[in-house]
Design a protein around this motif. Structure first.
Motif, PDB file in Angstrom:
ATOM      1  N   CYS A  79     -16.191  -9.458  -7.983  1.00 33.40           N
ATOM      2  CA  CYS A  79     -16.314  -8.345  -7.032  1.00 33.40           C
ATOM      3  C   CYS A  79     -17.620  -7.593  -7.249  1.00 33.40           C
ATOM      4  O   CYS A  79     -18.265  -7.163  -6.296  1.00 33.40           O
ATOM      5  N   CYS A  90      -1.346  -3.129  -7.507  1.00 30.44           N
ATOM      6  CA  CYS A  90      -2.810  -3.108  -7.377  1.00 30.44           C
ATOM      7  C   CYS A  90      -3.401  -4.490  -7.614  1.00 30.44           C
ATOM      8  O   CYS A  90      -4.292  -4.937  -6.887  1.00 30.44           O
ATOM      9  N   VAL A 114     -13.689  -5.701   2.918  1.00 31.52           N
ATOM     10  CA  VAL A 114     -12.445  -6.085   2.251  1.00 31.52           C
ATOM     11  C   VAL A 114     -12.699  -6.353   0.773  1.00 31.52           C
ATOM     12  O   VAL A 114     -11.861  -6.071  -0.077  1.00 31.52           O
ATOM     13  N   GLU A 158       0.841  -1.204   0.000  1.00 24.90           N
ATOM     14  CA  GLU A 158       0.000   0.000   0.000  1.00 24.90           C
ATOM     15  C   GLU A 158       0.874   1.252   0.000  1.00 24.90           C
ATOM     16  O   GLU A 158       0.559   2.250  -0.649  1.00 24.90           O
ATOM     17  N   THR A 216     -20.107  -7.520  -3.871  1.00 25.93           N
ATOM     18  CA  THR A 216     -20.284  -6.287  -3.106  1.00 25.93           C
ATOM     19  C   THR A 216     -21.745  -5.876  -3.161  1.00 25.93           C
ATOM     20  O   THR A 216     -22.472  -6.224  -4.075  1.00 25.93           O
ATOM     21  N   GLU A 239     -11.820  -2.119  -5.664  1.00 23.93           N
ATOM     22  CA  GLU A 239     -11.136  -0.857  -5.976  1.00 23.93           C
ATOM     23  C   GLU A 239      -9.789  -1.110  -6.635  1.00 23.93           C
ATOM     24  O   GLU A 239      -9.441  -0.474  -7.639  1.00 23.93           O
ATOM     25  N   LYS A 240      -9.032  -2.083  -6.119  1.00 26.36           N
ATOM     26  CA  LYS A 240      -7.703  -2.369  -6.667  1.00 26.36           C
ATOM     27  C   LYS A 240      -7.814  -2.987  -8.059  1.00 26.36           C
ATOM     28  O   LYS A 240      -7.043  -2.658  -8.967  1.00 26.36           O
ATOM     29  N   TYR A 262      -6.827  -9.157  -1.028  1.00 24.07           N
ATOM     30  CA  TYR A 262      -8.059  -8.636  -0.424  1.00 24.07           C
ATOM     31  C   TYR A 262      -9.245  -9.530  -0.796  1.00 24.07           C
ATOM     32  O   TYR A 262     -10.136  -9.766   0.024  1.00 24.07           O
ATOM     33  N   GLU A 291     -14.713  -4.701  -0.976  1.00 22.77           N
ATOM     34  CA  GLU A 291     -14.728  -3.361  -1.578  1.00 22.77           C
ATOM     35  C   GLU A 291     -13.307  -2.921  -1.922  1.00 22.77           C
ATOM     36  O   GLU A 291     -13.058  -2.355  -2.980  1.00 22.77           O
ATOM     37  N   ASN A 292     -12.365  -3.185  -1.001  1.00 23.93           N
ATOM     38  CA  ASN A 292     -10.963  -2.855  -1.280  1.00 23.93           C
ATOM     39  C   ASN A 292     -10.457  -3.610  -2.500  1.00 23.93           C
ATOM     40  O   ASN A 292      -9.736  -3.070  -3.338  1.00 23.93           O
ATOM     41  N   SER A 314     -18.689  -2.899   8.584  1.00 21.11           N
ATOM     42  CA  SER A 314     -17.422  -3.189   7.902  1.00 21.11           C
ATOM     43  C   SER A 314     -16.243  -3.215   8.866  1.00 21.11           C
ATOM     44  O   SER A 314     -15.098  -3.256   8.440  1.00 21.11           O
TER      45      SER A 314
END
Length: 995
Positions: free
Chosen positions: A309, A253, A270, A203, A313, A276-277, A260, A272-273, A629
């Protein structure tokens, strides 16, 4: 031959491990043949084979003069070999995809550790403590490579691996494989322990935004030639192979997204993370093109990750990135028709869904309704109305289905139709054309209705009045009058409907209807002012039986002398409580805030009531939002919760649920220090929920040490036993609650006897607290004298094993609580194997054997990667196995019984033989023989089938017993591997049968 020629020959020979006779520097100068070999189209040995050979030779242990094995010496020979391995990896451009496919975990671990060493990373330094931006580019890149590999290896280890078909057992090969397996497991264990640090390092790398460089053969040569040159070219910003910042971000990423995604099985945040990546990776590939990357990314796998994902989500959080199509598909699949209608309503504004898609969804709903699902009739109507209004706005013909559904109109249907029309058109921004289309639709709708009351609902609606002018409305009434045969047109003209002034009762009815529907505090106030201006005799807080306010508040509110203020306070609170109950927290907060502002002017008592309710609302809002979360609540909220519990304002009406939720909130967020050490003593003595929370916090704090926690556990035990007891010693107060007296301490307080604690426990979400209270009730259930089958639970040994007055305990209520508690706990975490075992034991104790097997197998599956790993012995204890055996026996699955008898620490031959003698078996019988590894049982099967004359089954048993890996002469390791493989296959087969 000269010394130089001899050195050259040694350097170019096929045995690179031979130490050179000249200096290390001279050897490297002559070592051009390695690069020539690597440049060949198909070098033999391959680069990865060279790496393995170099590192194996460099890591060989030495033997001293006393024949003692010593670690590999740090001499010139071994340093040369390690450097050669690094050069080959540099030739491969440090491509982890290539290296991971061809090198084992131990070899690649050794290679990357050597890279760290040669890149000047001090051994023993935690990478998370190092500032990457301050390091030389090659050093920073080495740390990134190692941590990327660590994360990738953890992810890869979670995937199921297809086992290679074993050949004939060879002891030395088996030993070598076992050693490598153990070494890999040890490395994986360390990597998983450091996973959080590796994630932080990666990160941090995303914030670098600068190009880095990785070692090449040239930079490695420079390091070898000038090892003392720490600030020279090898550490400059231009040495090595350049990796751009965007390429680094793309790879990092992707790797972070993968870890994740793996961790997100029990945590939606997680996921969601991960999403995003992955989407960031996709953007970078689209921007730079995959061909420009030094390291390749599997775009098919990336697309799969992105799709997964998007499904996993929540649609609320992912509304900006998921399409309406996927949202609608998800709603249809899950049966969430309320959200489906909401999507169609929202799309009536954007008009993004094609008409064909809208019609196909409606057809699917009609088909489900025709199959007997009557509940879908209303959904079909609502979707059809949304489609019809969309058709009107798009100037399409109205579908026949709408006309059919409107053959029998009702007040509810008209209400929904008007809501859709209102939400589908923005009168301020809509064009005149759209307004005319909507007006024409409503006019035609009125002309098609025979019930004048329904016509009035439409014609008196705000949208209708704004869309049609007075002349148009009068013309419409004339048309309806001419159409109706019940109206006499021969006599004098009838006054138009709109020319007749509405009676007071009609106006009051309309306003009451709006008052019931509105959740806008300002609008509610305006309506009440109008109503009280029309009549002073009505109590408008009574017009809806849905408006409920707790009695403790109602008595205070109804004591307000001013009628308007009383109605307004009552209705605002009732609507706020209703919105809170249905989780509409935004409107609830608006209503409570308006009520607080109103009562602050005249009633300090009601002001404190509203502050308490807003505290409870903030707790609910956090638990449903950020708390779900795993995000800790703000310190301000924790302070307000403590302040409520410590509040000592007299004559304030209090709701019991607020105290329950406040204590549960502190337990859920592990405020154990406050509950055990800082909470004021008078509060503990007067508030039973604080006392109970203190005992729970103290017990959890001292777990898992049973000796240390026995005193607090005993106190908690005595309180719960007293609550669950039926005794004449309980004294009831004026409000009907029971006062519980604790003999060694002061009064515990007044608490509802059982239902209060029952609902209190169901506000808890912290796993350790749930486990503690669950094990207490399980123990309380087990102390019963007539209990036949005990239920197992974690930490059960800390509770006392007997109750002095056993007859006083309401064991029926205890049994119900155990069942409900474990069901609730599994909604918090469905993968907790201890809770699954409790659920299975409950089903076993109530003779529901198929359900019990389901949960026993599920408990094993969740802690063993669906049986790909060994089930821990503290999960599948002998007691659990024996209960699984009994379940199978009572289900007449006798072959399964015999196989499970092998799972016990000491094989139960008596039960196995007796089960195999049964001829009426409901399982697959001889097809299960391949899962038996105990030779004695297989021999008995052979004898049994021979005795019965069952030749085919006897041959199957003989074939099973003849497998070489079951030979008694095999080493113990081989026999154990054979047993473990059969255990895995059998349990997977059982899981497919009972899941």
């Amino acid at each position: 031959m000269s010394a130089e020629a001899a050195d050259r020959e040694a350097a170019t020979s096929s045995r690179p491990c031979t130490p050179p006779q000249t200096s290390w520097f001279e050897f490297l100068l002559e070592e051009s043949l390695l690069e020539q070999h690597l440049q060949k189209p198909q070098p033999d040995p391959t680069p990865v084979q060279l790496i393995v050979q170099f590192l194996e030779q460099a890591s060989k242990p030495s033997v001293n003069e006393q024949n003692q094995v010593q670690p590999p010496p740090d001499n010139k020979r071994n340093r040369i070999l390690k450097l050669l391995a690094l050069k080959v990896a540099a030739h491969l451009k440090w491509d982890l995809d290539v290296l991971e496919k061809s090198l084992s975990v131990p070899v690649l671990n050794m290679l990357l550790n050597e890279l760290l060493c040669i890149s000047k990373v001090p051994p023993g330094t935690k990478h998370v403590d190092v500032d990457l931006s301050s390091l030389p580019p090659t050093t920073a890149m080495a740390i990134l490579l190692y941590n990327r590999w660590a994360i990738r290896t953890i992810v890869q280890s979670s995937f199921p691996v297809k086992q290679a078909k074993p050949g004939p057992p060879q002891l030395n090969v088996m030993n070598q494989m076992q050693q490598e397996k153990e070494l890999t497991e040890n490395i994986l264990k360390v990597l998983k322990e450091q996973a959080a640090d590796s994630i932080l390092v990666l990160e941090g790398a995303l914030k670098l935004n600068k190009d880095l460089y990785v070692h090449t053969i040239r930079t490695l040569d420079l390091l070898a030639m000038e090892p003392g040159m720490v600030n020279g070219e090898t550490e400059s910003s231009t040495a090595g192979l350049k990796i751009s910042a965007e390429e680094i971000q793309c790879q990092v990423c992707y790797d972070l997204g993968a870890i994740y995604f793996q961790q997100g099985a029990t945590n939606a945040a997680v996921h969601e993370n991960a999403k995003e990546k992955f989407f960031k990776t996709k953007e970078l590939i689209a921007k730079n093109g995959s061909s420009s990357l030094h390291f390749t990314i599997d775009e098919e796998r990336l697309a799969g990750y992105c799709q997964a994902c998007g499904v996993l989500t929540s649609s609320d959080d992912a509304s900006q990135q998921t399409t309406p199509y996927s949202q609608i598909h998800s709603c249809l699949k899950s049966g969430n028709y309320q959200d489906l209608v909401k999507i169609f309503l929202e799309d009536n504004i954007t008009l993004s869904l094609p008409v064909q898609f809208r019609q196909s969804v409606l057809r699917e709903l009609f088909q489900k309704a025709q199959q007997g699902n009557d509940a879908l009739d209303e959904v079909c109507f609502k979707v059809c109305v949304c489609n019809t209004v969309c058709d009107v706005l798009e100037d399409r013909t109205i579908d026949i289905q709408f006309c059919q559904l409107f053959l029998k109109p009702s007040k509810e249907k008209i209400d929904f139709l008007l809501e859709v029309c209102s939400r589908s058109i923005n009168l301020e921004n809509a064009s005149e054309t759209l307004k005319r289309k909507m007006a024409a639709f409503l006019k035609n709708l009125c002309l098609g209705l025979e019930d004048l009351q329904l016509v009035f609902m439409i014609s008196s609606h705000e949208l209708f009045i704004k869309l049609l002018k007075d002349e148009e409305r009068k013309l419409l009434i004339d048309q309806m009058r001419k159409r109706s045969p019940r109206i006499n047109l021969c006599t004098k003209p009838v006054t138009s409907f709109y020319d007749i002034p509405a009676s007071a009762s009609v106006n009051i009815g309309q306003l009451e209807h709006q008052l019931i529907l509105s959740v806008d505090p300002w609008r509610i106030r305006q309506i009440l002012i109008e109503l009280h201006g029309m009549t002073s005799e009505r109590q408008f807080w009574t017009i809806s039986n849905k408006w409920e306010v707790p009695n403790v508040y109602g008595n205070v509110i109804l004591g307000i002398k001013d009628n308007l203020t009383r109605d307004l306070v009552y209705i605002l609170m009732a609507k706020g409580l209703h919105c809170s109950a249905i989780k509409d927290f935004v409107h609830a907060k608006q209503l409570f805030a308006a009520c607080l502002e109103l009562v602050t002017e005249f009633s300090p008592k009601l002001r404190q009531v509203m502050l308490n309710e807003m505290l409870l609302l903030d707790i609910y809002t956090h638990e449903a939002g950020a708390g779900a979360s795993g995000e800790r609540p703000p310190s301000d909220l924790i302070s307000r919760v403590r302040g409520y519990l410590e509040m000592r304002v007299p004559d304030i009406p209090l709701r019991q649920v607020i105290a329950e939720e406040c204590v549960a909130f502190l337990l859920n967020w592990r405020e154990n220090e406050y509950l055990t050490m800082q909470v004021p003593l008078p509060l503990v003595q007067t508030n039973p929920y604080v006392k109970l929370g203190q005992l729970l916090a103290a017990t959890c704090k001292e777990l898992p040490g049973p000796k240390e926690s026995r005193r607090t556990a005993k106190d908690l035990w005595e309180v719960v036993v007293q609550i669950c007891s039926v005794s004449n010693q309980h004294k009831r107060g004026n409000d009907g609650r029971v006062s519980l007296i604790k003999h060694r301490e002061s009064t515990l307080g007044i608490m509802y006897r059982f239902h209060g604690i029952y609902f209190y426990f169901f506000s808890l979400q912290e796993p350790l607290v749930l486990t503690t209270i669950l094990s207490l009730f399980v123990k309380l259930h087990n102390v019963r004298e007539d209990i036949v089958n005990d239920i197992a639970a974690e930490h059960i040994s800390i509770w006392p094993s007997s109750i002095p007055n056993l007859q006083s305990v309401d064991f029926e209520a205890v049994a119900v609580t155990v069942k409900e508690l474990v069901s609730y706990a599994l909604t918090i975490n469905a993968n907790n194997h201890f809770w699954l075992i409790i659920q299975a034991d409950i089903y076993f104790a109530t003779n529901q054997y198929s359900a019990a097997l389901h949960y026993y197998l599920q408990a094993g599956a969740v802690c063993s990667d669906f049986f790909n790993k060994m089930v821990p012995p503290d999960v599948y204890t002998d007691q659990v196995i024996k209960r699984m055996i009994k379940c199978c026996s009572l289900l007449n699955c006798h072959t399964q019984v015999a196989i499970l008898c092998q799972f016990l620490r000491e094989v139960d031959y008596k039960t196995a033989f007796k089960a195999l003698q049964e001829q009426n078996s409901h399982d697959a019988m001889d097809s299960y023989y391949e899962y038996i590894w105990d030779v004695t049982i297989l021999e008995y099967l052979t004898y049994l089938h021979h005795k019965r004359g069952e030749t085919d089954k006897r041959q199957i048993a003989i074939k099973a017993i003849g497998q070489t890996e079951l030979n008694a002469s095999n080493p113990e390791e081989v026999l154990q591997l054979a047993a473990q493989r059969r255990k895995k296959k059998f349990l997977q087969a059982m899981a497919k049968l009972y899941f």
